[in-house]
Design a protein around this motif. Structure first.
Motif, PDB file in Angstrom:
ATOM      1  N   LEU A   1       0.875  -1.175   0.000  1.00  0.00           N
ATOM      2  CA  LEU A   1       0.000   0.000   0.000  1.00  0.00           C
ATOM      3  C   LEU A   1       0.905   1.215   0.000  1.00  0.00           C
ATOM      4  CD1 LEU A   1      -2.452  -1.281   2.726  1.00  0.00           C
ATOM      5  CD2 LEU A   1      -3.118  -0.825   0.365  1.00  0.00           C
ATOM      6  N   GLY A   2       0.756   2.077  -0.990  1.00  0.00           N
ATOM      7  CA  GLY A   2       1.638   3.222  -1.102  1.00  0.00           C
ATOM      8  C   GLY A   2       2.726   2.978  -2.128  1.00  0.00           C
TER       9      GLY A   2
ATOM     10  N   PRO B   1      -8.413  -0.806   4.876  1.00  0.00           N
ATOM     11  CA  PRO B   1      -9.241   0.256   4.294  1.00  0.00           C
ATOM     12  C   PRO B   1      -8.836   1.658   4.746  1.00  0.00           C
ATOM     13  CG  PRO B   1     -10.610  -1.582   5.006  1.00  0.00           C
ATOM     14  CD  PRO B   1      -9.242  -1.839   5.538  1.00  0.00           C
ATOM     15  N   THR B   2      -8.481   1.800   6.015  1.00  0.00           N
ATOM     16  CA  THR B   2      -8.040   3.100   6.521  1.00  0.00           C
ATOM     17  C   THR B   2      -6.724   3.505   5.873  1.00  0.00           C
ATOM     18  OG1 THR B   2      -9.143   2.745   8.647  1.00  0.00           O
ATOM     19  CG2 THR B   2      -7.359   4.365   8.597  1.00  0.00           C
ATOM     20  N   ILE B   3      -5.780   2.563   5.777  1.00  0.00           N
ATOM     21  CA  ILE B   3      -4.479   2.868   5.185  1.00  0.00           C
ATOM     22  C   ILE B   3      -4.628   3.205   3.704  1.00  0.00           C
ATOM     23  CG2 ILE B   3      -2.197   1.936   4.675  1.00  0.00           C
ATOM     24  CD1 ILE B   3      -2.504   0.137   7.146  1.00  0.00           C
TER      25      ILE B   3
ATOM     26  N   LEU C   1       0.019   7.910   1.431  1.00  0.00           N
ATOM     27  CA  LEU C   1       1.289   7.547   2.046  1.00  0.00           C
ATOM     28  C   LEU C   1       2.455   8.054   1.211  1.00  0.00           C
ATOM     29  CD1 LEU C   1       0.583   3.796   2.984  1.00  0.00           C
ATOM     30  CD2 LEU C   1       0.293   5.814   4.435  1.00  0.00           C
ATOM     31  N   THR C   2       3.473   8.601   1.894  1.00  0.00           N
ATOM     32  CA  THR C   2       4.717   8.933   1.209  1.00  0.00           C
ATOM     33  C   THR C   2       5.738   7.815   1.375  1.00  0.00           C
ATOM     34  OG1 THR C   2       5.604  10.099   3.150  1.00  0.00           O
ATOM     35  CG2 THR C   2       4.351  11.402   1.543  1.00  0.00           C
TER      36      THR C   2
ATOM     37  N   CYS D   1       3.785   7.271   8.184  1.00  0.00           N
ATOM     38  CA  CYS D   1       4.269   7.156   6.808  1.00  0.00           C
ATOM     39  C   CYS D   1       3.648   8.197   5.873  1.00  0.00           C
ATOM     40  CB  CYS D   1       4.000   5.758   6.271  1.00  0.00           C
ATOM     41  SG  CYS D   1       4.934   4.463   7.083  1.00  0.00           S
ATOM     42  N   LEU D   2       2.889   9.131   6.405  1.00  0.00           N
ATOM     43  CA  LEU D   2       2.280  10.172   5.571  1.00  0.00           C
ATOM     44  C   LEU D   2       3.334  11.193   5.118  1.00  0.00           C
ATOM     45  CD1 LEU D   2      -1.061  10.834   7.497  1.00  0.00           C
ATOM     46  CD2 LEU D   2      -0.765   9.663   5.303  1.00  0.00           C
TER      47      LEU D   2
END
Length: 373
Positions: A56-57, A114-116, A121-122, A372-373
């Protein structure tokens, strides 16, 4: 989907170690892809088992791995009070094979997806679910070998083995091997005409006992209980009847090593003693069963500080049980243990986890995503 609902579905898969795990892999893959994750199913050499890796990301920048295993130990104990592969709730307690070890962690990870997925995310969150951990971490090395083609070098891996949500920085390494001795059978009244495989194995057991006693003198690592490496014979079988010279004996040996000690090296006194039997006419087969290195993450490591922030609890120095974490560290990836459940509940009848632990684990994972944002 709530973590409790996901856990119920995961428990329903009897994904016992050493068996085909296609059904649970497909379920997890479909779920992750439905939320936009990039999923890779990585078949192992066995042909009927696979690891699963998902991202994810952005995969091309360093991120964090959430690592767990999909297999469970068999549930053959006679004192289960409910079906081991059907989740049963009793207040805060959730019963079923794998609730603590370690489908509870898998459920918390999947519930957080689902939230992630809705975040920008960076740095990526990777999900690495392995097979046959319960057979000595046999599946995850194949996945670790593939990581360079799947993602940028990770900043760290969180291995979600049951730790009551307190991070753990170290554990011992392990190696196990099976020794089979073949002799020559005959009537017990003429032992001179036979080769007694059990008597030959007695020498190997003595070698193991002597080596184990020597390990108590050190080297020592005080964070462990006991603070020294160890060696034992765990199983023994052989012979047909008391009046037959036994032509077969088999034993399994296990070593547990403190940091900096190769666990396989601890088995060498037994292996060398066994090799000497060949000159006496015995057949000898030494078969390594499993091996994984110790974990030793420095107290000042950034990953240790991160887990302290995410959980609000200072990491524990060490535990006695082993995990896949040492394999990640050997591959150059900092690793730490942190997951829901209690190791004392694992591998026994009426295994359980607390609903509060599932919630705490999901909260930790979502907090990692915010980091991780």
């Amino acid at each position: 989907m709530q973590s409790l609902d996901i856990l119920e579905q995961l428990i329903a898969f009897p994904s016992v170690v050493g068996q085909d795990n296609g059904a649970i892999v497909d379920f997890i893959s479909d779920y992750l892809q439905s939320h936009g994750a990039k999923v890779s199913i990585l078949p192992g050499p066995e042909g009927d088992r696979a690891n699963l890796f998902a991202t994810l990301g952005p995969a091309d920048v360093p991120g964090y791995i959430l690592s767990g295993h999909m297999d469970v130990v068999p549930a053959g104990e006679s004192d289960w009070t409910s079906s081991p592969f059907q989740l049963r709730r009793d207040g805060e307690l959730l019963y079923g094979r794998g609730t603590s070890d370690m489908k509870g962690f898998l459920a918390a990870v999947l519930a957080a997806v689902p939230t992630i997925a809705a975040m920008r995310l960076t740095r990526p969150i990777h999900i690495a679910f392995s097979y046959d951990e319960e057979a000595g971490c046999r599946g995850v090395p194949h996945m670790i070998a593939r990581l360079p083609e799947l993602c940028a070098a990770p900043l760290g891996a969180i291995i979600g083995e049951p730790s009551e949500m307190r991070a753990i920085r170290a554990h011992k390494g392990k190696a196990a091997a099976r020794l089979t001795i073949t002799g020559r059978t005959g009537h017990s009244s003429r032992p001179d005409l036979g080769l007694n495989a059990i008597h030959a194995m007695a020498g190997m057991l003595s070698a193991a006992v002597d080596a184990a006693a020597g390990l108590q003198a050190g080297p020592l690592e005080e964070v462990f209980e006991p603070p020294y490496s160890s060696l034992q014979a765990g199983t023994l079988r052989g012979g047909q009847a008391v009046n037959i010279v036994p032509d077969f004996c088999e034993a399994e040996f296990e070593a547990r090593a403190i940091s900096g000690v190769d666990p396989a090296s601890l088995l060498e006194p037994v292996r060398l003693a066994a090799e000497a039997l060949a000159a006496k006419g015995f057949g000898v087969d030494w078969a390594p069963m499993s091996a994984y290195p110790a974990l030793s993450l420095p107290e000042q490591a950034p990953l240790s500080a991160l887990l302290a922030d995410l959980t609000g609890i200072e990491p524990l120095a060490a535990v006695s049980y082993g995990t896949e974490a040492g394999l990640y560290q050997r591959a150059g990836i900092d690793a730490i243990i942190c997951g829901p459940g209690h190791i004392g509940c694992a591998h026994k009848a009426n295994e359980y986890i607390l609903t509060s632990e599932l919630a705490a684990c999901q909260g930790m994972i979502e907090a990692l995503a915010h980091h991780c944002l």
